[in-house]
Each structure stands twice: as structure tokens, then as C-alpha cells.
Enzyme design. Structure first.
Site, mmCIF file in Angstrom:
data_model
loop_
_atom_site.group_PDB
_atom_site.id
_atom_site.type_symbol
_atom_site.label_atom_id
_atom_site.label_comp_id
_atom_site.label_asym_id
_atom_site.label_seq_id
_atom_site.Cartn_x
_atom_site.Cartn_y
_atom_site.Cartn_z
ATOM 1 N N ASN A 11 16.751 44.506 68.809
ATOM 2 C CA ASN A 11 15.422 44.746 68.247
ATOM 3 C C ASN A 11 15.611 44.941 66.737
ATOM 4 O OD1 ASN A 11 12.921 45.628 67.446
ATOM 5 N ND2 ASN A 11 12.988 47.564 68.586
ATOM 6 N N TRP A 12 15.276 43.898 66.008
ATOM 7 C CA TRP A 12 15.517 43.940 64.557
ATOM 8 C C TRP A 12 14.573 44.866 63.809
ATOM 9 C CZ3 TRP A 12 16.937 38.569 62.032
ATOM 10 C CH2 TRP A 12 18.259 38.264 62.393
ATOM 11 N N LYS A 13 13.447 45.200 64.457
ATOM 12 C CA LYS A 13 12.438 46.036 63.784
ATOM 13 C C LYS A 13 12.023 45.379 62.462
ATOM 14 C CE LYS A 13 14.333 49.978 66.185
ATOM 15 N NZ LYS A 13 14.524 51.401 66.267
ATOM 16 N N HIS A 100 7.002 50.255 72.324
ATOM 17 C CA HIS A 100 8.093 50.940 71.616
ATOM 18 C C HIS A 100 7.588 52.269 71.052
ATOM 19 C CE1 HIS A 100 11.368 51.838 68.889
ATOM 20 N NE2 HIS A 100 12.089 50.940 69.557
ATOM 21 N N GLU A 102 8.074 53.652 68.357
ATOM 22 C CA GLU A 102 7.630 53.577 66.953
ATOM 23 C C GLU A 102 6.189 53.078 66.870
ATOM 24 O OE1 GLU A 102 10.944 51.244 65.566
ATOM 25 O OE2 GLU A 102 12.262 52.986 65.726
ATOM 26 N N GLU A 169 14.259 54.553 76.387
ATOM 27 C CA GLU A 169 14.688 54.900 75.037
ATOM 28 C C GLU A 169 14.210 56.307 74.703
ATOM 29 O OE1 GLU A 169 15.436 51.106 72.512
ATOM 30 O OE2 GLU A 169 13.372 51.733 72.205
ATOM 31 N N GLY A 175 18.136 55.864 66.480
ATOM 32 C CA GLY A 175 18.606 55.977 65.104
ATOM 33 C C GLY A 175 19.240 57.318 64.751
ATOM 34 N N SER A 213 20.698 54.365 69.693
ATOM 35 C CA SER A 213 22.008 54.573 69.062
ATOM 36 C C SER A 213 23.173 53.897 69.782
ATOM 37 C CB SER A 213 22.295 56.072 68.891
ATOM 38 O OG SER A 213 21.367 56.645 67.996
ATOM 39 N N GLY A 234 19.015 48.559 68.401
ATOM 40 C CA GLY A 234 18.270 48.505 67.147
ATOM 41 C C GLY A 234 19.187 48.182 65.974
HETATM 42 P P1 13P Z 1 18.830 52.206 67.362
HETATM 43 O O1 13P Z 1 19.808 51.364 68.136
HETATM 44 O O2 13P Z 1 18.833 51.892 65.890
HETATM 45 O O3 13P Z 1 18.968 53.659 67.668
HETATM 46 O O4 13P Z 1 17.360 51.772 67.852
HETATM 47 C C1 13P Z 1 17.081 51.731 69.187
HETATM 48 C C2 13P Z 1 15.757 51.096 69.374
HETATM 49 O O5 13P Z 1 14.740 51.638 68.986
HETATM 50 C C3 13P Z 1 15.719 49.781 70.026
HETATM 51 O O6 13P Z 1 14.432 49.419 70.384
#
Ligand code: 13P
Length: 252
Positions: A11-13, A100, A102, A169, A175, A213, A234
């Protein structure tokens, strides 16, 4: 309880531009050449603006491209700046992340997520539905009830659940370099699988990924939890090396 094929979904965000094709291309090359990759389904969920470009440039595709969200209304319409599931599908996305944390944080409700799931199912997307508790909920012992509410609030019994993959998640793990304790994680994944199967009366257990993470150092430990069907990655998916190292170490 386990499904054999393992998923490694990036997930590149909010990341990437034309130059990021290098990353996709290296991961695709790896997927083409390594037998481990044949036991895996590799998907990169990238920003909408890059989906069509990546699809066009990728020759002999061994990975899939996905999107990270869609608008809740279907088709085309007077919604400035919005992108619907049909538009993403036409660009070549095969997978889509929905719910998600976020996005939930920005006010996305279970009801809205349900509409997004309907529109994505209508386009035959493979959906990755994210669920997970905040740290405060965990402290209060509400992990299971939060997850149950998130799932049941956005999936109806008549949905094609074969097209829905769940991703656990925990919000506090995203993160933060923190991952849940092995036993705790195993219990949550088991809970999700059992509860889903019972509630939606599915023949098989749903696929459940873990996200938060994930990196090349903790993947070996995570790989010991056989109930986990794969990972939603992520930060580490924004580097071909870091992403490939996760896959390598998983099978080591
Ligand atoms: P990280 O791997 O950066 O913790 O992010 C996880 C995430 O939100 C994947 O959707």
C-alpha cells in the site's frame, strides 16, 4: 484454517511518480524469476494517477496493480475530484483497499464503506477490507467488538464474500514499528476467521492479512502464525529492496 497462497500486498499511500515505475518493475522481475513468488500473490496498490501508466508499461505482468480507495457513488457523475470503482477498473486495477484506518480517521463510516464495497463488487474487484482497533480500544479490551462492528457494519449477508479479503491492521501498529504479540495476533486472526465464517455462513474461512509495521526483520516471526494469509505492507513497499526482502525472508 489456512489458505495456502500467501499475499504480499503493498500500500503505497501518498507516494510515487513516473520514476517509481522502477520499483514496480523490479518487483515484477523478482516475481517472474523466483519460485517463492509463485506461491505468492503480489499486488501493489498505488495512487490512482499511476495505475494506468504502470499497467501500460509493465510487460509480462507477474504482479497485480491495485487501488487504495474509491468514491462511494458508482459510475460517472457530478462529483468533483472523485474517482469511482468503474474508473479504476478501466485503468487496470484488479484489487482495491477499502476501509483503511487513515480513511476512517477522515470520517469514513461503515455505511459509506458498505457503499464502496458494493460498487467495487459490481466491478468484480478483489477487495481488501481493513479493520483494526485503536490503542485505547485495545487497552479497554474492545479489540474483538470493534472488529466485529467494522466487519458487520459494512458487509451484508448477500455480498459475494469470496471477493473480500480482510486485513487486520491495528491502528497503533501502523507506521509505529510496533507489532502485536504473537499470541494476541493469532487470537485476533482466529477470531476474525471464525466469526466471519459463522456470520456469513461461508463454506471456507476468509483470507485474513496482517498489516502494520511489517518489515524484513519481523516477517520471520510473523510467518510462524500460519493462520495469516499474507501481509499488507505500507512504508516498506515503497522500496523494491525492502519489499522483496520481506518476501525472501518469509520463505527462508
Ligand atoms: P506500515 O507498514 O507503514 O506500518 O503501514 C501499514 C499500512 O497501513 C498498510 O495499509
Amino acid at each position: 484454517m489456512t489458505n495456502k497462497l500467501k499475499y504480499f500486498i503493498g500500500n503505497w499511500k501518498m507516494f510515487g511518480d513516473f520514476n517509481s515505475f522502477k520499483i514496480i518493475s523490479k518487483i515484477n522481475q523478482y516475481a517472474k524469476e523466483h519460485k517463492n513468488a509463485k506461491k505468492s500473490k503480489i499486488v501493489l496498490c498505488v495512487p490512482n494517477i499511476l495505475i494506468g501508466f504502470f499497467r501500460k508499461r509493465l510487460k509480462r505482468k507477474s504482479i497485480s496493480i491495485g487501488a487504495q480507495n474509491c468514491y462511494h457513488e458508482e459510475g460517472y457523475g457530478p462529483f468533483t475530484g472523485a474517482i469511482s470503482a468503474v474508473m479504476l477498473k478501466k485503468m487496470g486495477a484488479e484489487y482495491i483497499i477499502l476501509g483503511h484506518s487513515e480513511n476512517r480517521e477522515e470520517g469514513e463510516t461503515a455505511k459509506l464503506i458498505k457503499k464502496k464495497i458494493v460498487s467495487a463488487l459490481n466491478q468484480k474487484f478483489n477487495i481488501i477490507l481493513c479493520v483494526g482497533e485503536k490503542f485505547i480500544d485495545k487497552k479497554k479490551g474492545k479489540t474483538f467488538s470493534i472488529i466485529k462492528k467494522q466487519i458487520n457494519g459494512s458487509i451484508e449477508k448477500n455480498f459475494n464474500t469470496n471477493k473480500i479479503i480482510l486485513a487486520y491492521e491495528p491502528v497503533w501498529s501502523i507506521g509505529s514499528k510496533k507489532i502485536p504479540k504473537t499470541k494476541e495476533l493469532m487470537n485476533v486472526i482466529r477470531f476474525i476467521k471464525n466469526d466471519f465464517k459463522k456470520n456469513f455462513k461461508t463454506k471456507n474461512f476468509p483470507k485474513v492479512l496482517y498489516g502494520g509495521s511489517v518489515n524484513k526483520n519481523n516477517i520471520k516471526l510473523l510467518s510462524t502464525i500460519s493462520e495469516i494469509d499474507g501481509f499488507l505492507i505500507g512504508g516498506a513497499s515503497q522500496s523494491s529492496k525492502k519489499f522483496i526482502d520481506i518476501i525472501k525472508n518469509y520463505y527462508k
